[in-house]
Design a protein around this motif. Structure first.
Motif, PDB file in Angstrom:
ATOM      1  N   ALA A  45       4.735  -2.457  -8.618  1.00 35.61           N
ATOM      2  CA  ALA A  45       3.844  -1.673  -7.765  1.00 35.61           C
ATOM      3  C   ALA A  45       4.342  -1.657  -6.328  1.00 35.61           C
ATOM      4  N   SER A  46       4.067  -0.563  -5.638  1.00 31.53           N
ATOM      5  CA  SER A  46       4.220  -0.529  -4.182  1.00 31.53           C
ATOM      6  C   SER A  46       2.940  -1.132  -3.633  1.00 31.53           C
ATOM      7  N   LEU A  47       3.048  -2.335  -3.123  1.00 28.20           N
ATOM      8  CA  LEU A  47       1.868  -3.084  -2.702  1.00 28.20           C
ATOM      9  C   LEU A  47       1.102  -2.385  -1.585  1.00 28.20           C
ATOM     10  N   ASN A  48      -0.181  -2.560  -1.587  1.00 26.23           N
ATOM     11  CA  ASN A  48      -1.082  -2.083  -0.526  1.00 26.23           C
ATOM     12  C   ASN A  48      -1.124  -0.570  -0.387  1.00 26.23           C
ATOM     13  N   PHE A  49      -0.649   0.151  -1.391  1.00 27.30           N
ATOM     14  CA  PHE A  49      -0.718   1.608  -1.334  1.00 27.30           C
ATOM     15  C   PHE A  49      -2.131   2.052  -1.687  1.00 27.30           C
ATOM     16  N   ALA A  50      -2.713   2.855  -0.808  1.00 23.02           N
ATOM     17  CA  ALA A  50      -4.059   3.368  -1.077  1.00 23.02           C
ATOM     18  C   ALA A  50      -4.096   4.887  -0.925  1.00 23.02           C
ATOM     19  N   THR A  51      -3.604   5.372   0.200  1.00 24.06           N
ATOM     20  CA  THR A  51      -3.676   6.798   0.506  1.00 24.06           C
ATOM     21  C   THR A  51      -2.300   7.277   0.943  1.00 24.06           C
ATOM     22  N   PRO A  52      -1.800   8.335   0.323  1.00 25.84           N
ATOM     23  CA  PRO A  52      -0.484   8.835   0.739  1.00 25.84           C
ATOM     24  C   PRO A  52      -0.526   9.432   2.136  1.00 25.84           C
ATOM     25  N   ASN A  53       0.599   9.409   2.781  1.00 26.22           N
ATOM     26  CA  ASN A  53       0.753  10.046   4.081  1.00 26.22           C
ATOM     27  C   ASN A  53       0.431  11.534   3.900  1.00 26.22           C
ATOM     28  N   PRO A  54      -0.509  12.075   4.661  1.00 21.71           N
ATOM     29  CA  PRO A  54      -0.874  13.490   4.483  1.00 21.71           C
ATOM     30  C   PRO A  54       0.274  14.459   4.768  1.00 21.71           C
ATOM     31  N   ALA A  55       1.330  13.978   5.436  1.00 21.03           N
ATOM     32  CA  ALA A  55       2.482  14.831   5.722  1.00 21.03           C
ATOM     33  C   ALA A  55       3.479  14.849   4.558  1.00 21.03           C
ATOM     34  N   ILE A  56       3.151  14.130   3.468  1.00 19.93           N
ATOM     35  CA  ILE A  56       4.037  14.103   2.296  1.00 19.93           C
ATOM     36  C   ILE A  56       3.283  14.699   1.107  1.00 19.93           C
ATOM     37  N   PRO A  57       3.536  15.955   0.778  1.00 20.01           N
ATOM     38  CA  PRO A  57       2.860  16.595  -0.361  1.00 20.01           C
ATOM     39  C   PRO A  57       3.496  16.153  -1.680  1.00 20.01           C
ATOM     40  N   LEU A  58       3.132  14.971  -2.133  1.00 19.07           N
ATOM     41  CA  LEU A  58       3.770  14.356  -3.300  1.00 19.07           C
ATOM     42  C   LEU A  58       3.831  15.283  -4.512  1.00 19.07           C
ATOM     43  N   ALA A  59       2.710  15.882  -4.874  1.00 19.82           N
ATOM     44  CA  ALA A  59       2.684  16.742  -6.071  1.00 19.82           C
ATOM     45  C   ALA A  59       3.639  17.932  -5.911  1.00 19.82           C
ATOM     46  N   ASP A  60       3.662  18.544  -4.739  1.00 21.05           N
ATOM     47  CA  ASP A  60       4.560  19.686  -4.511  1.00 21.05           C
ATOM     48  C   ASP A  60       6.026  19.274  -4.577  1.00 21.05           C
ATOM     49  N   LEU A  61       6.296  18.031  -4.200  1.00 22.27           N
ATOM     50  CA  LEU A  61       7.667  17.527  -4.203  1.00 22.27           C
ATOM     51  C   LEU A  61       8.074  16.960  -5.564  1.00 22.27           C
ATOM     52  N   GLY A  62       7.137  16.879  -6.505  1.00 19.99           N
ATOM     53  CA  GLY A  62       7.434  16.318  -7.819  1.00 19.99           C
ATOM     54  C   GLY A  62       7.620  14.816  -7.790  1.00 19.99           C
ATOM     55  N   LEU A  63       6.944  14.144  -6.834  1.00 17.82           N
ATOM     56  CA  LEU A  63       7.077  12.702  -6.661  1.00 17.82           C
ATOM     57  C   LEU A  63       5.752  12.013  -6.937  1.00 17.82           C
ATOM     58  N   GLU A  64       5.827  10.769  -7.392  1.00 17.81           N
ATOM     59  CA  GLU A  64       4.626   9.960  -7.605  1.00 17.81           C
ATOM     60  C   GLU A  64       4.922   8.529  -7.181  1.00 17.81           C
ATOM     61  N   ILE A  65       4.117   7.993  -6.293  1.00 18.14           N
ATOM     62  CA  ILE A  65       4.309   6.615  -5.854  1.00 18.14           C
ATOM     63  C   ILE A  65       3.893   5.673  -6.972  1.00 18.14           C
ATOM     64  N   GLN A  66       4.758   4.707  -7.248  1.00 17.76           N
ATOM     65  CA  GLN A  66       4.466   3.699  -8.270  1.00 17.76           C
ATOM     66  C   GLN A  66       3.449   2.730  -7.661  1.00 17.76           C
ATOM     67  N   HIS A  67       2.164   3.027  -7.841  1.00 17.41           N
ATOM     68  CA  HIS A  67       1.108   2.264  -7.164  1.00 17.41           C
ATOM     69  C   HIS A  67       0.605   1.072  -7.969  1.00 17.41           C
ATOM     70  N   GLU A  68       1.023   0.953  -9.219  1.00 21.48           N
ATOM     71  CA  GLU A  68       0.682  -0.242  -9.986  1.00 21.48           C
ATOM     72  C   GLU A  68       1.843  -0.583 -10.910  1.00 21.48           C
ATOM     73  N   THR A  69       1.959  -1.850 -11.223  1.00 27.92           N
ATOM     74  CA  THR A  69       3.036  -2.289 -12.105  1.00 27.92           C
ATOM     75  C   THR A  69       2.840  -1.685 -13.477  1.00 27.92           C
ATOM     76  N   GLY A  70       3.915  -1.179 -14.055  1.00 29.76           N
ATOM     77  CA  GLY A  70       3.812  -0.567 -15.372  1.00 29.76           C
ATOM     78  C   GLY A  70       5.158  -0.489 -16.061  1.00 29.76           C
TER      79      GLY A  70
END
Length: 171
Positions: free
Chosen positions: A138-163
């Motif tokens: 997991a990327s620790l302490n991740f709660a809210t993405p930076n609003p200047a980074i449109p993750l879905a539009d960029l095809g990216l997803e932050i690994q917010h929990e171990t999996g």
């Protein structure tokens, strides 16, 4: 936050490592280096130059871009630099992906801080361990993405929990 640390890996040709009976944790297929050129500051990377170096490394590797499942981000950790890095990565590896399979991204900086000269090696070691165990930390302490980074539009997803690694045999 800043951190202090270091790391080391042993690099050798794959054929030699196999002949020597080494425990191979990963294979670096290619690399590329460039310079951002003229930007407004040290923590402001150049998006076009980042896209160029990513394309050059992947072109040299011969790997299928759509097969990449995880990227360890280096990021400046700044409100200006991180959106630029994400946009470059999204343009090269993320934007063409199906909505159901975004590129997972993470950063060791959430675990150990920014290790200055060791920032790159700690990311490599983290990724090698993730590959070995087929688990994405997991990327620790991740709660809210930076609003200047449109993750879905960029095809990216932050690994917010171990999996589990998305596809067991993938990269």
């Amino acid at each position: 936050m800043r951190g202090e640390g270091g790391g080391a890996v042993v690099l050798k040709p794959l054929s030699r490592a196999l002949a020597d009976g080494d425990d191979v944790l990963g294979v670096i297929h290619a690399s590329a280096v460039n310079n951002d050129g003229s930007t407004p500051g040290l923590t402001v990377p150049g998006q076009e130059t980042q896209q160029r170096v990513l394309r050059e490394a992947y072109d040299r590797s011969g790997l299928d871009l759509d097969a990449v499942q995880y990227v360890e981000l280096h990021g400046t950790g700044t409100p200006v630099g991180d959106p630029i890095e994400a946009a470059a990565l999204g343009a090269v590896l993320g934007a063409s992906r199906a909505d159901a399979a975004p590129l997972r991204v993470g950063s060791a900086k959430t675990n150990v801080g920014h290790l200055e000269g060791a920032a790159g090696i700690v990311g490599l070691i983290k990724t090698l361990l993730a590959l070995r165990h087929r688990r994405l930390p997991a990327s620790l302490n991740f709660a809210t993405p930076n609003p200047a980074i449109p993750l879905a539009d960029l095809g990216l997803e932050i690994q917010h929990e171990t999996g589990d690694w998305p596809a067991p045999t993938g990269r």
